[in-house]
Design a protein around this motif. Structure first.
Motif, PDB file in Angstrom:
ATOM      1  N   LYS A  65       0.869  -1.190   0.000  1.00 28.97           N
ATOM      2  CA  LYS A  65       0.000   0.000   0.000  1.00 28.97           C
ATOM      3  C   LYS A  65       0.903   1.237   0.000  1.00 28.97           C
ATOM      4  O   LYS A  65       1.694   1.426   0.921  1.00 28.97           O
ATOM      5  CB  LYS A  65      -0.870  -0.036   1.257  1.00 28.97           C
ATOM      6  N   ASN A  66       0.771   2.034  -1.042  1.00 30.26           N
ATOM      7  CA  ASN A  66       1.712   3.156  -1.161  1.00 30.26           C
ATOM      8  C   ASN A  66       1.299   4.368  -0.335  1.00 30.26           C
ATOM      9  O   ASN A  66       0.129   4.528   0.026  1.00 30.26           O
ATOM     10  CB  ASN A  66       1.838   3.581  -2.624  1.00 30.26           C
ATOM     11  N   ILE A  67       2.262   5.196  -0.083  1.00 25.37           N
ATOM     12  CA  ILE A  67       2.012   6.485   0.566  1.00 25.37           C
ATOM     13  C   ILE A  67       2.362   7.557  -0.471  1.00 25.37           C
ATOM     14  O   ILE A  67       3.521   7.681  -0.886  1.00 25.37           O
ATOM     15  CB  ILE A  67       2.930   6.662   1.809  1.00 25.37           C
ATOM     16  N   THR A  68       1.352   8.305  -0.910  1.00 20.53           N
ATOM     17  CA  THR A  68       1.605   9.356  -1.905  1.00 20.53           C
ATOM     18  C   THR A  68       2.084  10.603  -1.181  1.00 20.53           C
ATOM     19  O   THR A  68       1.297  11.310  -0.550  1.00 20.53           O
ATOM     20  CB  THR A  68       0.311   9.659  -2.695  1.00 20.53           C
ATOM     21  N   ASP A  69       3.393  10.830  -1.241  1.00 20.48           N
ATOM     22  CA  ASP A  69       3.918  12.018  -0.567  1.00 20.48           C
ATOM     23  C   ASP A  69       4.570  12.989  -1.552  1.00 20.48           C
ATOM     24  O   ASP A  69       5.329  13.861  -1.167  1.00 20.48           O
ATOM     25  CB  ASP A  69       4.881  11.633   0.580  1.00 20.48           C
ATOM     26  N   VAL A  70       4.250  12.811  -2.834  1.00 18.90           N
ATOM     27  CA  VAL A  70       4.692  13.777  -3.841  1.00 18.90           C
ATOM     28  C   VAL A  70       3.829  13.638  -5.089  1.00 18.90           C
ATOM     29  O   VAL A  70       3.296  12.554  -5.370  1.00 18.90           O
ATOM     30  CB  VAL A  70       6.178  13.563  -4.219  1.00 18.90           C
ATOM     31  N   GLY A  71       3.671  14.737  -5.785  1.00 19.50           N
ATOM     32  CA  GLY A  71       3.221  14.657  -7.172  1.00 19.50           C
ATOM     33  C   GLY A  71       1.733  14.603  -7.446  1.00 19.50           C
ATOM     34  O   GLY A  71       1.332  14.604  -8.593  1.00 19.50           O
ATOM     35  N   HIS A  72       0.893  14.556  -6.413  1.00 19.79           N
ATOM     36  CA  HIS A  72      -0.548  14.482  -6.673  1.00 19.79           C
ATOM     37  C   HIS A  72      -1.067  15.925  -6.654  1.00 19.79           C
ATOM     38  O   HIS A  72      -1.092  16.566  -5.608  1.00 19.79           O
ATOM     39  CB  HIS A  72      -1.209  13.634  -5.588  1.00 19.79           C
ATOM     40  N   LEU A  73      -1.504  16.397  -7.815  1.00 16.70           N
ATOM     41  CA  LEU A  73      -1.888  17.802  -7.945  1.00 16.70           C
ATOM     42  C   LEU A  73      -3.370  18.013  -7.646  1.00 16.70           C
ATOM     43  O   LEU A  73      -4.178  17.091  -7.798  1.00 16.70           O
ATOM     44  CB  LEU A  73      -1.558  18.312  -9.357  1.00 16.70           C
ATOM     45  N   THR A  74      -3.699  19.232  -7.261  1.00 17.32           N
ATOM     46  CA  THR A  74      -5.086  19.511  -6.853  1.00 17.32           C
ATOM     47  C   THR A  74      -6.096  19.292  -7.977  1.00 17.32           C
ATOM     48  O   THR A  74      -7.256  19.029  -7.731  1.00 17.32           O
ATOM     49  CB  THR A  74      -5.227  20.965  -6.350  1.00 17.32           C
ATOM     50  N   GLU A  75      -5.630  19.389  -9.232  1.00 19.77           N
ATOM     51  CA  GLU A  75      -6.584  19.239 -10.344  1.00 19.77           C
ATOM     52  C   GLU A  75      -6.568  17.826 -10.945  1.00 19.77           C
ATOM     53  O   GLU A  75      -7.150  17.598 -12.003  1.00 19.77           O
ATOM     54  CB  GLU A  75      -6.254  20.245 -11.464  1.00 19.77           C
ATOM     55  N   ASP A  76      -5.901  16.893 -10.282  1.00 19.45           N
ATOM     56  CA  ASP A  76      -5.731  15.569 -10.886  1.00 19.45           C
ATOM     57  C   ASP A  76      -7.036  14.830 -11.176  1.00 19.45           C
ATOM     58  O   ASP A  76      -7.077  13.948 -12.036  1.00 19.45           O
ATOM     59  CB  ASP A  76      -4.831  14.687 -10.002  1.00 19.45           C
ATOM     60  N   ASP A  77      -8.086  15.154 -10.447  1.00 19.20           N
ATOM     61  CA  ASP A  77      -9.336  14.437 -10.674  1.00 19.20           C
ATOM     62  C   ASP A  77     -10.004  14.873 -11.973  1.00 19.20           C
ATOM     63  O   ASP A  77     -10.779  14.135 -12.566  1.00 19.20           O
ATOM     64  CB  ASP A  77     -10.317  14.677  -9.519  1.00 19.20           C
ATOM     65  N   VAL A  78      -9.710  16.090 -12.388  1.00 22.15           N
ATOM     66  CA  VAL A  78     -10.373  16.595 -13.598  1.00 22.15           C
ATOM     67  C   VAL A  78      -9.399  16.772 -14.755  1.00 22.15           C
ATOM     68  O   VAL A  78      -9.797  16.808 -15.911  1.00 22.15           O
ATOM     69  CB  VAL A  78     -11.086  17.946 -13.326  1.00 22.15           C
ATOM     70  N   ALA A  79      -8.106  16.878 -14.458  1.00 27.22           N
ATOM     71  CA  ALA A  79      -7.135  17.081 -15.527  1.00 27.22           C
ATOM     72  C   ALA A  79      -6.276  15.821 -15.681  1.00 27.22           C
ATOM     73  O   ALA A  79      -6.569  14.788 -15.090  1.00 27.22           O
ATOM     74  CB  ALA A  79      -6.270  18.290 -15.214  1.00 27.22           C
ATOM     75  N   GLN A  80      -5.237  15.925 -16.472  1.00 28.72           N
ATOM     76  CA  GLN A  80      -4.411  14.764 -16.730  1.00 28.72           C
ATOM     77  C   GLN A  80      -3.042  14.878 -16.038  1.00 28.72           C
ATOM     78  O   GLN A  80      -2.009  14.617 -16.636  1.00 28.72           O
ATOM     79  CB  GLN A  80      -4.232  14.570 -18.244  1.00 28.72           C
ATOM     80  N   GLY A  81      -3.051  15.262 -14.785  1.00 31.19           N
ATOM     81  CA  GLY A  81      -1.816  15.286 -14.006  1.00 31.19           C
ATOM     82  C   GLY A  81      -0.856  16.385 -14.403  1.00 31.19           C
ATOM     83  O   GLY A  81       0.351  16.241 -14.226  1.00 31.19           O
ATOM     84  N   ASP A  82      -1.363  17.460 -14.960  1.00 27.45           N
ATOM     85  CA  ASP A  82      -0.431  18.497 -15.381  1.00 27.45           C
ATOM     86  C   ASP A  82      -0.868  19.892 -14.949  1.00 27.45           C
ATOM     87  O   ASP A  82      -0.311  20.885 -15.386  1.00 27.45           O
ATOM     88  CB  ASP A  82      -0.252  18.468 -16.904  1.00 27.45           C
ATOM     89  N   SER A  83      -1.887  19.992 -14.101  1.00 22.69           N
ATOM     90  CA  SER A  83      -2.256  21.337 -13.649  1.00 22.69           C
ATOM     91  C   SER A  83      -2.695  21.319 -12.192  1.00 22.69           C
ATOM     92  O   SER A  83      -3.057  20.279 -11.640  1.00 22.69           O
ATOM     93  CB  SER A  83      -3.353  21.924 -14.535  1.00 22.69           C
ATOM     94  N   GLY A  84      -2.640  22.487 -11.576  1.00 25.54           N
ATOM     95  CA  GLY A  84      -2.956  22.602 -10.155  1.00 25.54           C
ATOM     96  C   GLY A  84      -1.685  22.574  -9.329  1.00 25.54           C
ATOM     97  O   GLY A  84      -0.603  22.350  -9.849  1.00 25.54           O
ATOM     98  N   GLU A  85      -1.889  22.786  -8.024  1.00 22.15           N
ATOM     99  CA  GLU A  85      -0.723  22.794  -7.137  1.00 22.15           C
ATOM    100  C   GLU A  85      -0.506  21.407  -6.558  1.00 22.15           C
ATOM    101  O   GLU A  85      -1.434  20.614  -6.476  1.00 22.15           O
ATOM    102  CB  GLU A  85      -1.004  23.737  -5.959  1.00 22.15           C
ATOM    103  N   ASP A  86       0.718  21.177  -6.101  1.00 23.36           N
ATOM    104  CA  ASP A  86       1.006  19.924  -5.414  1.00 23.36           C
ATOM    105  C   ASP A  86       0.248  19.944  -4.072  1.00 23.36           C
ATOM    106  O   ASP A  86       0.366  20.888  -3.293  1.00 23.36           O
ATOM    107  CB  ASP A  86       2.516  19.825  -5.174  1.00 23.36           C
ATOM    108  N   LYS A  87      -0.558  18.878  -3.840  1.00 28.21           N
ATOM    109  CA  LYS A  87      -1.428  18.879  -2.655  1.00 28.21           C
ATOM    110  C   LYS A  87      -0.627  18.996  -1.360  1.00 28.21           C
ATOM    111  O   LYS A  87      -1.067  19.641  -0.408  1.00 28.21           O
ATOM    112  CB  LYS A  87      -2.256  17.588  -2.616  1.00 28.21           C
ATOM    113  N   ILE A  88       0.548  18.352  -1.342  1.00 29.73           N
ATOM    114  CA  ILE A  88       1.322  18.364  -0.093  1.00 29.73           C
ATOM    115  C   ILE A  88       2.000  19.719   0.111  1.00 29.73           C
ATOM    116  O   ILE A  88       2.012  20.257   1.216  1.00 29.73           O
ATOM    117  CB  ILE A  88       2.317  17.194  -0.090  1.00 29.73           C
TER     118      ILE A  88
END
Ligand code: AMP
Ligand code: ZN
Length: 478
Positions: A65-88
């Motif tokens: 089970k991974n721990i996402t501690d980098v790279g998941h952006l605020t717009e990832d649910d609607v975009a393709q991982g290339d916009s928004g700020e880093d959630k952390i």
């Protein structure tokens, strides 16, 4: 025979592991930028239930089970991982902490919640930040094979190069073309291409060197890197919540299958969402409850566990306090059942009637075999409890039968996973309240002492003042 509903094939399929006796399983873990909420817990419980039942069947399960501690952006649910700020990073700025402090804090909170829910720990919880070299290796290979391209230090996966794109979610390129248009990143060839690596602006706190730029990985690539690192190219089972199906899991399939040339996951299992007020419980909608909220109302983590198991993981579930109250009552019923059986085994009741437990074991297995049907398994358990209760009332249940039923219960409970009475430590909070009550009593402040007793009871513990001193009993806790 265990049948699991596979999101990939959209049907129930017989589960057989790739390697006899061994199962490789991966669950998308938390993005550690905020408190895990009980919607997340529903999804983690699915992997726990699956793992526990596979172990019941005799499999050796390796769960990652991974721990996402980098790279998941605020717009990832609607975009393709290339916009928004880093959630952390966003949480770090808000809380005036470093991203690492944020990640460690919320990771340990998540582990505490899992522990209280009696979710068995994964064999390993890899952190994304510790696996950037593995991600770079996969991205390099994807670029070399022509599945990914670089522009201005950013790297994207070219979805038009993978003809199976859309096989999990049904979002094929054809379907996507008629759907909503995405905001296009200037360096992308197609709007649905997704980010594998992004060049970091100077102010971005988490950055790594790579052949393309000093930057950071996209969210999807981390799960491909960590799952294949610990489980090999093909996983038996991958779990997550239904919101992960697209784009996250679709992207995981595309990049991993293009990298390895093999099938990535054999069985995809997804939980339907937990809703609150008719909407998905989520951090962004602000309609979430944490385990603390549940406990503040006097319910226990085990009440919550039973609440979740009362519904099938593929049904949408609405959170409500009356439903939790019902779960609490049912847990008390199970608790009394176990206590009664334990008392009987200690007695010498030698009634000659025999109790047919085999039928209940078969029913339990039949329910779980059918895509982990826990509501059915629980209703069978309540049937068993009624039968046992009526036999106890008419003094027909022998100590020997009680022992056999208890053995079956333990086996069943290795899957349901309730913490047994007696095994449950009295929580620190309750110990403190008991101390305060003792002080109030010795100071003859009986009103305060009674109020504290009522509060302790509300939290699920009964105090009994006996001639041998005070006794404490957990109510409804197994
Ligand atoms: P996150 O930390 O947002 O990446 O979510 C962690 C896991 O919880 C993912 O597998 C999500 O799909 C799942 N999840 C998030 N919200 C819900 C919900 N309301 N009900 C069930 N699962 C959820
Ligand atoms: Zn994932």
């Amino acid at each position: 025979m265990l049948f699991l509903y596979n999101t990939l094939t959209k049907q129930k399929e017989e589960f057989v592991s790739l390697n006899p006796g061994k199962v490789g399983m991966y669950s998308c873990g938390p993005t550690v930028y905020g408190y895990v909420h009980i919607g997340n817990v529903r999804t983690y419980l699915l992997s726990d239930l699956t793992r526990r039942y596979l172990e019941y069947l005799g499999y050796e399960v390796r769960l990652i089970k991974n721990i996402t501690d980098v790279g998941h952006l605020t717009e990832d649910d609607v975009a393709q991982g290339d916009s928004g700020e880093d959630k952390i990073e966003k949480a770090a700025a808000r809380e005036k902490k470093t991203p690492e402090e944020i990640a460690r804090f919320y990771e340990s909170y998540f582990k505490q919640v899992e522990k209280e829910l009696n979710i068995l720990p994964a064999q390993y919880f890899p952190r994304a930040t510790a696996h950037v070299p593995q991600m770079i290796k996969i991205i390099e290979a994807l670029v070399e094979k022509g599945f990914a391209y670089e522009k201005n230090g950013n790297v994207f996966f070219d979805v038009t190069k993978f003809e199976d794109y859309g096989k999990l979610s049904g979002n094929t390129l054809e379907n996507l073309k008629v759907g909503a248009r995405l905001e296009e990143h200037p360096d992308k060839k197609n709007p649905w291409d997704f980010a594998l690596w992004l060049k970091a602006p100077a102010e971005h706190l988490m950055q790594w060197r790579s052949p393309w730029s000093t930057g950071y990985p996209g969210w999807h690539i981390e799960c491909s890197a960590m799952s294949t690192e610990y489980l090999g190219s093909t996983l038996d089972i991958h779990t997550g919540g239904e919101d992960n199906i697209f784009p996250h899991h679709e992207a995981e399939i595309a990049q991993t299958e293009c990298f390895t040339g093999k099938q990535f996951v054999r069985f995809w299992l997804h939980t339907r969402h937990l809703l609150a007020d008719g909407k998905k419980m989520s951090k962004s909608k602000g309609n979430l409850y944490t385990l603390e909220d549940i406990k503040e109302k006097g319910f226990s983590a085990m009440d919550l566990r039973l609440f979740f198991l009362s519904s099938h993981y593929r049904s949408q579930m609405e959170f409500s306090w009356p439903a939790l109250e019902q779960a609490h009552k049912n847990l008390q019923k199970i608790n009394d059942f176990v206590l009664n059986l334990e008392a009987l085994t200690a007695s010498e009741n030698s009634s000659l009637e025999t109790f047919d437990v085999a039928i209940y074991r078969e029913k339990f297995e039949a329910a779980l075999d059918d895509d982990l049907n826990t509501p059915l398994a629980l209703s069978n358990l309540y049937e068993l409890i009624s039968q046992v209760n009526s036999e106890i009332t008419s003094d027909k249940l022998s100590s020997q039968s009680a022992k056999v039923i208890l053995t079956l219960w333990k086996k069943i409970n290795s899957v349901l996973g309730f913490t047994l009475l007696g095994q449950a430590e009295i929580p620190e909070e309750i110990k403190r309240l008991i101390e305060q009550r003792e002080i109030a009593r010795s100071g003859k402040d009986f009103k305060k002492s009674d109020d504290l007793r009522a509060l302790i009871e509300k939290k699920g513990f009964i105090l009994e003042d006996t001639k041998d001193g005070m006794k404490i009993k957990a109510v409804g806790r197994l």
